[in-house]
Design an enzyme around this catalytic site. Structure first.
Site, PDB file in Angstrom:
ATOM      1  N   GLU A  69     154.458  27.730 -59.850  1.00 40.84           N
ATOM      2  CA  GLU A  69     154.534  26.821 -60.993  1.00 40.84           C
ATOM      3  C   GLU A  69     153.365  27.069 -61.926  1.00 40.84           C
ATOM      4  OE1 GLU A  69     155.560  22.842 -60.307  1.00 40.84           O
ATOM      5  OE2 GLU A  69     157.021  23.304 -58.740  1.00 40.84           O
ATOM      6  N   ASN A 112     155.058  26.362 -54.487  1.00 38.04           N
ATOM      7  CA  ASN A 112     155.875  25.605 -53.549  1.00 38.04           C
ATOM      8  C   ASN A 112     156.520  26.567 -52.566  1.00 38.04           C
ATOM      9  OD1 ASN A 112     155.813  22.703 -54.282  1.00 38.04           O
ATOM     10  ND2 ASN A 112     156.432  23.511 -56.269  1.00 38.04           N
ATOM     11  N   GLU A 120     141.997  17.464 -61.918  1.00 36.96           N
ATOM     12  CA  GLU A 120     141.931  18.621 -62.802  1.00 36.96           C
ATOM     13  C   GLU A 120     142.131  18.188 -64.239  1.00 36.96           C
ATOM     14  OE1 GLU A 120     145.040  21.189 -61.506  1.00 36.96           O
ATOM     15  OE2 GLU A 120     146.632  20.035 -62.460  1.00 36.96           O
ATOM     16  N   LYS A 125     147.459  22.205 -52.126  1.00 35.54           N
ATOM     17  CA  LYS A 125     147.180  22.467 -53.540  1.00 35.54           C
ATOM     18  C   LYS A 125     145.712  22.818 -53.785  1.00 35.54           C
ATOM     19  CE  LYS A 125     150.943  19.810 -55.652  1.00 35.54           C
ATOM     20  NZ  LYS A 125     151.718  19.604 -54.442  1.00 35.54           N
ATOM     21  N   GLU A 174     150.479  25.555 -58.822  1.00 36.13           N
ATOM     22  CA  GLU A 174     150.685  25.510 -57.386  1.00 36.13           C
ATOM     23  C   GLU A 174     151.814  26.466 -57.025  1.00 36.13           C
ATOM     24  OE1 GLU A 174     152.646  21.933 -55.899  1.00 36.13           O
ATOM     25  OE2 GLU A 174     153.032  21.338 -57.972  1.00 36.13           O
ATOM     26  N   PHE A 189     163.387   2.323 -66.407  1.00 31.48           N
ATOM     27  CA  PHE A 189     163.662   3.311 -65.358  1.00 31.48           C
ATOM     28  C   PHE A 189     163.306   2.789 -63.965  1.00 31.48           C
ATOM     29  CE2 PHE A 189     163.020   5.651 -69.266  1.00 31.48           C
ATOM     30  CZ  PHE A 189     164.088   6.511 -69.281  1.00 31.48           C
TER      31      PHE A 189
END
Length: 670
Positions: free
Chosen positions: A275, A294, A200, A116, A292, A352
């Site tokens: 992305e 992928n 970032e 990345k 990025e 979750f």
């Protein structure tokens, strides 16, 4: 074309690749760890090779074991699936040296885009707009704090080799950086073998949109439309759809051409995803930034397949074999709307938390036989999974159970198809997020397409407690509960050997559901609720787990389970306990004493099975609300357990390194 393909992955993606390989007449080889010895992908393959113990670091992540398996079985190509190994330049090179084709991009593209930090530098040098941030290596927490302050809060800390939502922390303050930086490094090292972190600027109110690209080894590169993946939780995608309700044709063209230019700059071929983070407030259509690329197949690829009619796995295999892409950019057409929900082993009612265990029951809705029909005219359901009833959801791997994909001519129809399919999806055993997914599909903001990556956090700030039920739905559930109670009573009266005359089942019932009573009448003339006739058609036999009713012309599928005094009914994103009593008996129910649950607030309890990574307090310590007490790792994610109130640690019942069971006491407070 290849003769035998080894799939260097597990679960649903391994099954997905094998289905296409078999369709193409290519023999398949599965690899597996001890935890997956009897998994569906192993049983589906023509051959299978054991890699090692359950932990991925000792099995699936070891490139030399994958290559050895390919050599032993005579496989002439390797497909990495979603990429346990697909971002490793060395593995692609090793395949080439061994004379085994790698179904993925060339090593130099993996090196350029898989990292990345380096990919952002390359994109910036190529004139691609990137999010402001620090792309160099960060030595320690103090340097991370300084960098974050220079960029300006909020900032995102990301593991350089990360993916799938792992190795990411959002920081709104210096304290967040100090607490999260080292955890981000550890997660990156544990999940990807790389502890480098970059920071970032976090763009608030963003939309996450990605462009699917596909290239061949002859210089042809296409973009296949976009996917919107804005509905995320903890930076893990939950819902994906194609196309995006936000993207205009002009935006799609601009994004697609930029994605192709970036791919061409690194000599890219095979499937890849660029992305982008997009400003939802920018109406010019130019407010998108490179995040990025992928260099692999993505989990959400089925929605692209559904609207384009292309089998991306087949294209990847053909490209790896040296074939040209069979279409041009002008021939790429988008048809209808597709939505994918990720069905996870997690408990949305308990924050979750990850859940593991045996799938006591697993019965997904019927899947369409031909899921790649871009010319389809009727709505359909597709289920991609790699589990089976009786199998285990393991703590060693990703908690995804299945992917539920629906296609329809319009977005609204695709959403409604999702709701119906979720109602018909049966999972018993580990906790699951079916109710939550249904609630998302019904949410007015989702249906309007007003999405951001903060959607879940904004709409469920206090957690998930079930989808709200309309008055009409509750009346329908009350009618179903009374109908089922009548059927149960009718069966009971037919038991042989009873004294006296057989009694007729009650026809008048009082159904209490969600705190409100409904008077329901069930007779040969029909069903009425609170004095109003209901247009309903259904069948129920005692013991049925599901009831499918047609109410006012609309179908409703309800999961039904017997309780002591009624039924538990699950539909439309929530479970409702219905107490069903004959009307003559219901008047006395208020005399019953309710059981008070015990007070467990003085205990710190393991919320999920996992590993106690760190214990931050000892007996006798004073703690304050919000103070970290312990860190539990489950499914490669670290979870910080904090104090809910001011207290003193009375005793410690576990130590760092212990494997914890769910609800196990870690320490006691006083």
């Amino acid at each position: 074309m290849f003769k035998k393909i080894l799939v260097a992955n597990r679960g649903e993606i391994a099954c997905r690749v094998m289905r296409t390989a078999k369709k193409m007449g290519i023999a398949t080889v599965a690899v597996y760890s001890d935890a997956d010895a009897r998994s569906p992908h192993v049983l589906m393959a023509d051959e299978a090779v054991r890699l090692g113990p359950a932990p991925a670091a000792e099995s699936y992540l070891l490139a030399e074991l994958i290559l050895d398996a390919a050599k032993v079985t005579g496989a002439d190509c390797i497909h990495p699936g979603y990429g346990f190994l697909s971002e490793r330049e060395s593995f692609a090179k090793a395949c080439a040296e061994a004379g085994i084709a790698f179904v993925g991009p060339p090593p130099n593209a993996i090196a350029a885009m898989g990292d990345k930090i380096e990919s952002k530098k390359l994109a910036k040098a190529a004139g691609v707009n990137v999010v402001p941030g620090f792309l160099g290596e960060i030595a320690d927490t103090d340097e991370a704090v300084k960098i974050a302050g220079d960029i300006g809060y909020p900032v995102m800390m990301k593991a350089s080799a990360g993916g799938g939502g792992k190795g990411m922390r959002l920081a709104y303050s210096e304290q967040d950086v100090r607490e999260g930086f080292e955890a981000t490094k550890r997660e990156g090292l544990a999940s990807f073998g790389d502890d480098r972190v970059f920071i970032e600027k976090f763009i608030e109110s963003p939309r996450h949109i990605e462009i699917q690209v596909m290239g061949d080894q002859h210089g042809n590169i296409l973009y296949l439309g976009e996917r919107e993946c804005s509905v995320q939780r903890r930076h893990q995608k939950v819902v994906e759809e194609a196309p995006s309700p936000f993207v205009t044709p002009a935006m799609r063209k601009s994004m697609g051409e930029q994605a192709v230019a970036l791919a061409r700059a690194v000599g890219y071929y095979s499937a890849g995803t660029v992305e982008l983070i997009v400003s939802g407030a920018d109406t010019t259509g130019q407010g998108f930034y490179f995040l990025e690329m992928n260099t692999r197949l993505q989990v959400e690829h089925p929605v692209t397949e559904a609207i384009t009619g292309l089998d991306l796995v087949e294209l990847m295999i053909r490209v790896a074999a040296g074939e040209k892409l069979p279409l041009t950019q002008e021939q790429v057409t988008l048809n209808g709307w597709a939505i994918e929900n990720r069905v996870y082993a997690e408990d949305p009612y308990r924050g979750f938390l990850p859940s593991i265990g045996r799938l006591i029951r697993y019965d997904p809705p019927a899947s369409e036989d031909t899921p790649y029909g871009a010319t389809a005219s009727h709505a359909y359901v597709r289920v991609d999974d790699g589990v089976a009833e009786g199998g285990e959801v393991s703590m060693f791997y990703d908690p995804m159970i299945a992917k539920l994909i629906t296609w329809a001519p319009t977005r609204e129809e695709a959403i409604d198809e999702q709701i119906a399919a979720l109602d018909a999806f049966e999972i018993d055993g580990p906790g699951n997020n079916l109710d939550f997914l249904s609630a998302l599909m019904q949410h007015p903001r989702f249906r309007e397409g007003a999405l951001t990556t903060g959607f879940i956090a904004e709409e469920y700030p206090d957690g998930f407690h079930g989808a709200p039920a309309s008055a009409e739905l509750l009346k329908s559930l009350a009618a179903i509960a009374a109908f089922a109670a009548t059927a149960e009573a009718d069966r009971a009266r037919r038991i042989d050997g009873q004294l006296g005359k057989r009694l007729r089942p009650p026809s008048a019932w009082t159904v209490r559901i969600d705190g409100a009573d409904h008077d329901v009448s069930v007779s040969t003339d029909g069903v009425s609720v609170d004095g109003a006739d209901l247009d309903i058609a259904l069948e129920y036999t005692p013991g049925d787990r599901y009831v499918t009713a047609e109410i006012d012309g609309a179908a409703l599928t309800v999961k039904i389970a017997r309780t002591r005094s009624g039924f538990k009914l699950t539909a439309r994103g929530a479970s409702h306990v219905a107490r069903v009593l004959p009307t003559g008996v219901a008047a006395f129910a208020h005399h019953l004493i309710e059981k008070v649950p015990p007070d467990l607030s003085k205990f710190l309890i393991a919320p999920m099975p996992g590993l106690l990574v760190r214990l931050d307090v000892k007996a006798g310590d004073s703690v304050q609300p919000g103070q970290p007490l312990a860190v539990v790792e489950a499914m490669k994610m670290e979870n910080i357990l904090r104090a809910e109130k001011a207290a003193t640690v009375k005793s410690v019942e576990a130590k760092a390194g212990d494997s914890l069971a769910v609800d196990q006491v870690i320490l006691e407070l006083e």
